[in-house]
Every structure is written in C-alpha cells, then in structure tokens.
Design a protein around this motif. Structure first.
Motif, PDB file in Angstrom:
ATOM      1  N   PHE A 379       0.806  -1.227   0.000  1.00 21.81           N
ATOM      2  CA  PHE A 379       0.000   0.000   0.000  1.00 21.81           C
ATOM      3  C   PHE A 379       0.843   1.284   0.000  1.00 21.81           C
ATOM      4  O   PHE A 379       0.313   2.367   0.162  1.00 21.81           O
ATOM      5  CB  PHE A 379      -0.951  -0.002   1.206  1.00 21.81           C
ATOM      6  CG  PHE A 379      -2.094  -0.961   1.040  1.00 21.81           C
ATOM      7  CD1 PHE A 379      -3.268  -0.547   0.413  1.00 21.81           C
ATOM      8  CD2 PHE A 379      -2.003  -2.271   1.475  1.00 21.81           C
ATOM      9  CE1 PHE A 379      -4.318  -1.433   0.246  1.00 21.81           C
ATOM     10  CE2 PHE A 379      -3.046  -3.157   1.310  1.00 21.81           C
ATOM     11  CZ  PHE A 379      -4.217  -2.743   0.687  1.00 21.81           C
ATOM     12  N   HIS A 380       2.140   1.101  -0.107  1.00 18.32           N
ATOM     13  CA  HIS A 380       3.042   2.266  -0.126  1.00 18.32           C
ATOM     14  C   HIS A 380       2.854   3.170   1.077  1.00 18.32           C
ATOM     15  O   HIS A 380       2.727   4.382   0.951  1.00 18.32           O
ATOM     16  CB  HIS A 380       2.855   3.065  -1.434  1.00 18.32           C
ATOM     17  CG  HIS A 380       2.982   2.206  -2.650  1.00 18.32           C
ATOM     18  ND1 HIS A 380       4.180   1.647  -3.049  1.00 18.32           N
ATOM     19  CD2 HIS A 380       2.054   1.753  -3.537  1.00 18.32           C
ATOM     20  CE1 HIS A 380       3.983   0.910  -4.127  1.00 18.32           C
ATOM     21  NE2 HIS A 380       2.705   0.931  -4.433  1.00 18.32           N
ATOM     22  N   VAL A 381       2.742   2.552   2.213  1.00 17.98           N
ATOM     23  CA  VAL A 381       2.762   3.331   3.469  1.00 17.98           C
ATOM     24  C   VAL A 381       3.891   2.748   4.318  1.00 17.98           C
ATOM     25  O   VAL A 381       4.297   1.600   4.101  1.00 17.98           O
ATOM     26  CB  VAL A 381       1.427   3.248   4.246  1.00 17.98           C
ATOM     27  CG1 VAL A 381       0.322   3.948   3.498  1.00 17.98           C
ATOM     28  CG2 VAL A 381       1.044   1.799   4.533  1.00 17.98           C
ATOM     29  N   SER A 382       4.405   3.525   5.268  1.00 16.04           N
ATOM     30  CA  SER A 382       5.549   2.993   6.017  1.00 16.04           C
ATOM     31  C   SER A 382       5.080   2.120   7.187  1.00 16.04           C
ATOM     32  O   SER A 382       3.937   2.236   7.658  1.00 16.04           O
ATOM     33  CB  SER A 382       6.416   4.142   6.534  1.00 16.04           C
ATOM     34  OG  SER A 382       5.704   4.805   7.556  1.00 16.04           O
ATOM     35  N   VAL A 383       5.990   1.281   7.636  1.00 16.82           N
ATOM     36  CA  VAL A 383       5.685   0.415   8.783  1.00 16.82           C
ATOM     37  C   VAL A 383       5.312   1.265   9.988  1.00 16.82           C
ATOM     38  O   VAL A 383       4.339   0.990  10.703  1.00 16.82           O
ATOM     39  CB  VAL A 383       6.908  -0.492   9.098  1.00 16.82           C
ATOM     40  CG1 VAL A 383       6.738  -1.173  10.445  1.00 16.82           C
ATOM     41  CG2 VAL A 383       7.115  -1.516   7.985  1.00 16.82           C
ATOM     42  N   SER A 384       6.054   2.345  10.184  1.00 24.47           N
ATOM     43  CA  SER A 384       5.764   3.150  11.375  1.00 24.47           C
ATOM     44  C   SER A 384       4.404   3.835  11.263  1.00 24.47           C
ATOM     45  O   SER A 384       3.707   4.004  12.260  1.00 24.47           O
ATOM     46  CB  SER A 384       6.886   4.156  11.631  1.00 24.47           C
ATOM     47  OG  SER A 384       7.028   4.962  10.494  1.00 24.47           O
ATOM     48  N   GLN A 385       4.015   4.189  10.038  1.00 22.51           N
ATOM     49  CA  GLN A 385       2.659   4.775   9.884  1.00 22.51           C
ATOM     50  C   GLN A 385       1.580   3.762  10.275  1.00 22.51           C
ATOM     51  O   GLN A 385       0.632   4.089  10.967  1.00 22.51           O
ATOM     52  CB  GLN A 385       2.438   5.201   8.427  1.00 22.51           C
ATOM     53  CG  GLN A 385       3.068   6.531   8.089  1.00 22.51           C
ATOM     54  CD  GLN A 385       2.890   6.855   6.608  1.00 22.51           C
ATOM     55  OE1 GLN A 385       3.011   5.989   5.752  1.00 22.51           O
ATOM     56  NE2 GLN A 385       2.608   8.118   6.318  1.00 22.51           N
ATOM     57  N   LEU A 386       1.789   2.527   9.813  1.00 19.60           N
ATOM     58  CA  LEU A 386       0.798   1.484  10.138  1.00 19.60           C
ATOM     59  C   LEU A 386       0.711   1.267  11.648  1.00 19.60           C
ATOM     60  O   LEU A 386      -0.362   1.018  12.188  1.00 19.60           O
ATOM     61  CB  LEU A 386       1.179   0.164   9.464  1.00 19.60           C
ATOM     62  CG  LEU A 386       0.768  -0.023   8.012  1.00 19.60           C
ATOM     63  CD1 LEU A 386       1.229  -1.374   7.497  1.00 19.60           C
ATOM     64  CD2 LEU A 386      -0.757   0.069   7.883  1.00 19.60           C
ATOM     65  N   GLN A 387       1.850   1.353  12.277  1.00 18.52           N
ATOM     66  CA  GLN A 387       1.860   1.068  13.726  1.00 18.52           C
ATOM     67  C   GLN A 387       1.496   2.287  14.566  1.00 18.52           C
ATOM     68  O   GLN A 387       1.203   2.152  15.748  1.00 18.52           O
ATOM     69  CB  GLN A 387       3.242   0.544  14.126  1.00 18.52           C
ATOM     70  CG  GLN A 387       3.466  -0.883  13.623  1.00 18.52           C
ATOM     71  CD  GLN A 387       4.620  -1.542  14.325  1.00 18.52           C
ATOM     72  OE1 GLN A 387       5.777  -1.263  14.015  1.00 18.52           O
ATOM     73  NE2 GLN A 387       4.318  -2.410  15.269  1.00 18.52           N
ATOM     74  N   SER A 388       1.508   3.466  13.930  1.00 17.17           N
ATOM     75  CA  SER A 388       1.233   4.671  14.713  1.00 17.17           C
ATOM     76  C   SER A 388      -0.246   4.744  15.077  1.00 17.17           C
ATOM     77  O   SER A 388      -1.076   4.004  14.533  1.00 17.17           O
ATOM     78  CB  SER A 388       1.605   5.903  13.899  1.00 17.17           C
ATOM     79  OG  SER A 388       0.607   6.100  12.909  1.00 17.17           O
ATOM     80  N   LYS A 389      -0.565   5.668  15.983  1.00 16.22           N
ATOM     81  CA  LYS A 389      -1.967   5.798  16.385  1.00 16.22           C
ATOM     82  C   LYS A 389      -2.729   6.765  15.498  1.00 16.22           C
ATOM     83  O   LYS A 389      -3.906   7.028  15.737  1.00 16.22           O
ATOM     84  CB  LYS A 389      -2.032   6.262  17.839  1.00 16.22           C
ATOM     85  CG  LYS A 389      -1.499   5.220  18.787  1.00 16.22           C
ATOM     86  CD  LYS A 389      -1.807   5.547  20.232  1.00 16.22           C
ATOM     87  CE  LYS A 389      -1.334   4.386  21.084  1.00 16.22           C
ATOM     88  NZ  LYS A 389      -1.519   4.526  22.485  1.00 16.22           N
ATOM     89  N   ARG A 390      -2.049   7.296  14.500  1.00 12.07           N
ATOM     90  CA  ARG A 390      -2.708   8.317  13.660  1.00 12.07           C
ATOM     91  C   ARG A 390      -3.906   7.750  12.917  1.00 12.07           C
ATOM     92  O   ARG A 390      -3.863   6.644  12.409  1.00 12.07           O
ATOM     93  CB  ARG A 390      -1.698   8.873  12.656  1.00 12.07           C
ATOM     94  CG  ARG A 390      -0.844   9.955  13.297  1.00 12.07           C
ATOM     95  CD  ARG A 390       0.133  10.591  12.347  1.00 12.07           C
ATOM     96  NE  ARG A 390      -0.343  10.677  10.978  1.00 12.07           N
ATOM     97  CZ  ARG A 390       0.483  10.623   9.941  1.00 12.07           C
ATOM     98  NH1 ARG A 390       1.777  10.414  10.146  1.00 12.07           N
ATOM     99  NH2 ARG A 390       0.018  10.765   8.715  1.00 12.07           N
ATOM    100  N   ARG A 391      -4.960   8.533  12.884  1.00 15.95           N
ATOM    101  CA  ARG A 391      -6.171   8.034  12.246  1.00 15.95           C
ATOM    102  C   ARG A 391      -6.369   8.618  10.847  1.00 15.95           C
ATOM    103  O   ARG A 391      -7.463   9.039  10.501  1.00 15.95           O
ATOM    104  CB  ARG A 391      -7.393   8.385  13.114  1.00 15.95           C
ATOM    105  CG  ARG A 391      -7.441   7.580  14.384  1.00 15.95           C
ATOM    106  CD  ARG A 391      -8.532   8.051  15.307  1.00 15.95           C
ATOM    107  NE  ARG A 391      -8.401   7.386  16.598  1.00 15.95           N
ATOM    108  CZ  ARG A 391      -9.068   6.306  16.945  1.00 15.95           C
ATOM    109  NH1 ARG A 391      -9.906   5.757  16.097  1.00 15.95           N
ATOM    110  NH2 ARG A 391      -8.883   5.769  18.139  1.00 15.95           N
TER     111      ARG A 391
END
Ligand code: ADP
Ligand code: MG
Length: 459
Positions: A379-391
């Motif tokens: 999905f071309h998103v970073s691992v940290s983005q997936l794990q972050s709490k950002r909605r």
C-alpha cells in the motif's frame, strides 16, 4: 412382495440390529445417559466379519470423538456380546455409502415399516445431538435459526423451500438435522434427509437398475425432503433434472423442502435458471462466520455438553484463535479433553496454545512484523505509519488488512494484535476482521490481493 435383493439385506440387518442392541446395552451401563444420547444413540452397524465390525457414525466429528475416547469400551463391549474379539472400525455415512444399497435409502419414520425392518431404512439416522437446544444463536445465524424453527413448527407452510447457504462449518447441517429431529420425532413425519451426493449416487444406481418407479415413489411420497450440500449437484445434470421434478411434486403437495448449500443458488455454476428461481420461491438465508462472542458461547456449550471442564479464559483463547469453521474449534476442545484425561490435569492455557498450533498444522507460522511489512509495501505506506496511532484515512484499509491477516495467520490474541497495529483494543480488531470478511464477499480484487499477500507470507 419383497424382491430377493432386499430380503438378503433384511436378514443380515436383523442380526446386525441384535448385535448393536447388545453392544449398546453394555455401553449404556458405563456412560451417563447424556453421553449415551450424544455419542452412541446415533450409531449403526454397517458390517460384521470374523475379524472386524464396522460401525457408522453420522459425521466425522463424532467418529473422531468416539475413536479417541471410547475405543477400549467398544472393544470390550463387542467382546462381551460376541464372545470373541473383533477390530472395531468406526466409519461415516458417506464412506460406506459410496455405492449405496437400495435399502439404505428409506425414510426416517418407522411408522410405516415393520419394527424389525427399520434398521437400514433410514436416510441419515436421526441425530439428537444436532438439536435446536444445542445450537448457539448469534448475529451470524439468527435469521437461519429462526427460519429453521418456523419450518419445523409449520412444515410446508412457513417458508417453502427454505434454502440455507454459507461457508463450510458454520452450522448448516446442524440446523438441517434439528429440523429433521422435530419433524420426525415430534410430528412422526416421514422425512427424507440426505446429502445431494447420496441423491446423485441413488440416481446413478437407478439408471443401472432401471428401477425408476421405486426411486420416484421414495422421493415423491415423503412428507419432507431435506437435502444437504446441494452445490454438489453442479456436476450431475441428470440428477438436477430428476430433482426438479421431485421438487415440483413435493412443492405442489405442500410438502416441506429444506436445502443447504455452500453457496447461494445463483453462484452454483450450471444450476439451471428454473431451479435457481424455484429455490427463491421460499426463503433464502445465509449463515455468516460467527463473531468472537458467539464462538466463545459455542465452545462453552460444547464443553458443557461433553462434560469437559473448560475455563472461560481457555474457551476465549480457542475462539479467538480458531476463527471460521466451527469444526476446528470442536476439534481443539476434543483434543484438549483427551489430554486432560490422560494426564489427569486441568486443561491449561499452554496446552490450548499447543493444540491451536498443531491445528494450524502445516500452515507456516507468520510473524506480525512480516505481515505489517508486506502490507506496507503493497500500500506504499511505512511500517511506522501502520503502527502509529494516527487516524489518517488512507491508513484505515491497510491497517484493517494487516489486522485481518494477523488474525488469520498468527496465533496472537486480539489484544496483542490491536496493541501492535495502531495501539487499538480488541474490539477494533474484531471490527476490522468482520469488515474485511464482508468486503471479501463482493470484491474480487481484494480476494486476489489477499491471496497474493498470504502466499507471499507463507512462502
Ligand atoms: P456446515 O454444514 O455449515 O458445514 P455443520 O452444521 O456441520 O456445518 O457444523 C460444524 C460443526 O460445528 C457441528 O458439529 C456443529 O454442531 C457445530 N456448530 C456450528 N455452528 C454452531 C452453532 N451456532 N451452535 C452450536 N454448534 C455449532
Ligand atoms: Mg454440512
């Protein structure tokens, strides 16, 4: 007058019946009434030779359960009755009836056949275990359950036909038996309950013997016809044609027809429009994968039915980690109870983890890190983005997919998965799992994408 082929079967049936009664009466003395009802009352003897005795259980699960828990009891009971030892083999209907003898196709009601001939006159034997009382109702099956109850209370009038569809292991056959139990036991109706495979086999053997009169008389004179796994009709045009006429006759006579299938009618390739449209005349309803709460309730219900001491914690662990097919959940409980008996210890969470791992079997265990990485790449998103709490909106779907895959491919608990992916709680993971499961029913691209991801991960 009976023809000779039927007579031959009848003589040995009487003997078999006698031996079975003897064996069961020995067993009855050592197990509780409830155990007897659940596990033994539905058995039949298929054959007896000098060396072995083949019993038929109504399904694989009961067979496995009997083999693992009551093997010695069978051997000693058989020894007591026959005064010599035999190997006791437990088989299932579909195995022994690959080439069914004609006498196995008769009906469930004993009202119209002489007492000593009833053995062998069953379609599928009545299975008390698959009753409405033993069925756990949840959001996934509420409609199908209500419809099944209505049909059993008002056969031929409530919904006709009733067509229940859904993936394997979600309780369709259980509901079909439950209806059959009520119709045959409470109303003493002459019912026919069989898988479409047996119908096809019967159709094929009738072509050989050219005995169409008795074939038609059997199916068209029943008070209710319950056919399991109709998707198997896909490969037999002749059977479909014959079934079409059977359907019309029964329907016009207001006789109840209940059908189950792994797929809705229009998804069964090669099913003619005229059959599809007839299946829609009554009520069409689906059973979905059970929610976690329902699976926990099922695990606890089964444990209490089988007299197993299963804590809520372990029931929840099993239900969380064995989603989908309820047979797997049952299998896990059966194995745990076997160990409990051998070691005489209480069932522990470690034992449960081991069983879950064994059941996941050859599937390679996949780490949640690998899942997150694979999803992030796709999905071309970073691992940290997936794990972050950002909605952020573009993260919602990849996160749900990562949660779904983690549920499916790892042994982690819901809480662990939620914590790992975006710091969520277990309910978010349940929601994600349900959402993706729903989407998969309609979205072919998503099916394709997930298949690719899964096979990459399991390489
Ligand atoms: P299907 O015919 O849909 O493949 P089955 O009816 O054979 O599935 O169910 C598989 C097993 O799971 C059976 O032993 C059945 O008793 C059990 N099961 C499924 N759903 C339920 C439920 N809601 N409550 C109790 N047992 C269930
Ligand atoms: Mg089934």
């Amino acid at each position: 007058m009976l023809d000779t082929s039927v007579q031959k079967v009848t003589v040995s049936d009487i003997e078999k019946n006698f031996i079975l009664k003897g064996v069961l009466s020995v067993i009855k003395k050592v197990v509780t009434a409830q155990q007897f009802d659940i596990w033994f009352s539905c058995l039949r003897i298929f054959s007896i030779t000098d060396n072995s005795i083949i019993l038929v259980a109504p399904n694989n699960f009961i067979r496995e359960w009997l083999q693992s828990n009551y093997c010695d009891l069978f051997s000693s009971a058989v020894y007591k009755v026959l005064n010599s030892s035999r190997e006791v083999i437990i088989s299932i209907e579909d195995e022994v009836f690959e080439q069914p003898p004609i006498s196995s196709f008769f009906t469930n009601s004993s009202a119209h056949v002489p007492e000593n001939l009833t053995e062998g006159y069953h379609s599928s034997p009545l299975n008390k275990y698959y009753s409405f009382e033993n069925f756990v109702v949840g959001p996934c099956n509420r409609l199908a359950h209500a419809a099944a109850v209505a049909v059993s209370e008002s056969p031929g009038y409530a919904y006709n036909p009733l067509f229940i569809h859904g993936a394997s292991g979600l309780g369709k056959t259980h509901l079909l038996h439950a209806i059959n139990n009520v119709l045959a036991s409470k109303y003493a109706m002459k019912t026919l309950f069989l898988s479409s495979e047996r119908f096809i086999n019967h159709y094929i053997s009738t072509i050989r013997s050219n005995s169409w009169d008795s074939f038609r008389e059997l199916y068209r004179n029943t008070d209710a016809l319950l056919i399991d796994d109709i998707q198997l009709f896909e490969n037999s045009q002749g059977s479909r044609e014959e079934f079409f006429h059977t359907f019309n006759t029964l329907y016009n006579a207001k006789k109840q027809i209940v059908i189950t299938s792994d797929f809705p009618p229009e998804s069964i390739a090669s099913l003619e429009d005229r059959l599809v449209s007839r299946f829609k005349w009554g009520l069409l309803c689906g059973v979905d994968s059970a929610t976690i709460e329902t699976r926990i309730a099922i695990a606890e219900k089964k444990a209490s039915l089988w007299g197993i001491d299963l804590s809520h914690e372990i029931a929840s662990y099993l239900a969380e980690n064995l989603p989908g097919n309820i047979r797997e959940l049952e299998g896990a409980i059966a194995r745990l109870s076997r160990e409990e008996k051998i070691t005489r210890n209480r069932i522990t969470i470690d034992a449960a983890k081991k069983v879950v791992q064994e059941l996941s079997g050859n599937k390679k265990t996949v780490s949640i890190e690998a899942i997150i990485e694979a999803v992030s790449r796709r999905f071309h998103v970073s691992v940290s983005q997936l794990q972050s709490k950002r909605r952020t909106r573009n993260l919602a779907l990849p996160r749900q997919i990562a949660m779904y895959l983690s549920r499916k491919l790892t042994n982690m608990s819901l809480t662990e998965i939620g914590g790992y992916i975006g710091g969520r709680d277990h309910s978010t993971v349940i929601h994600a799992d349900g959402k993706i499961t729903q989407m998969l029913k309609k979205d072919k691209n998503l099916i394709f994408l997930l298949q690719k991801l899964e096979s990459e991960l399991q390489k």
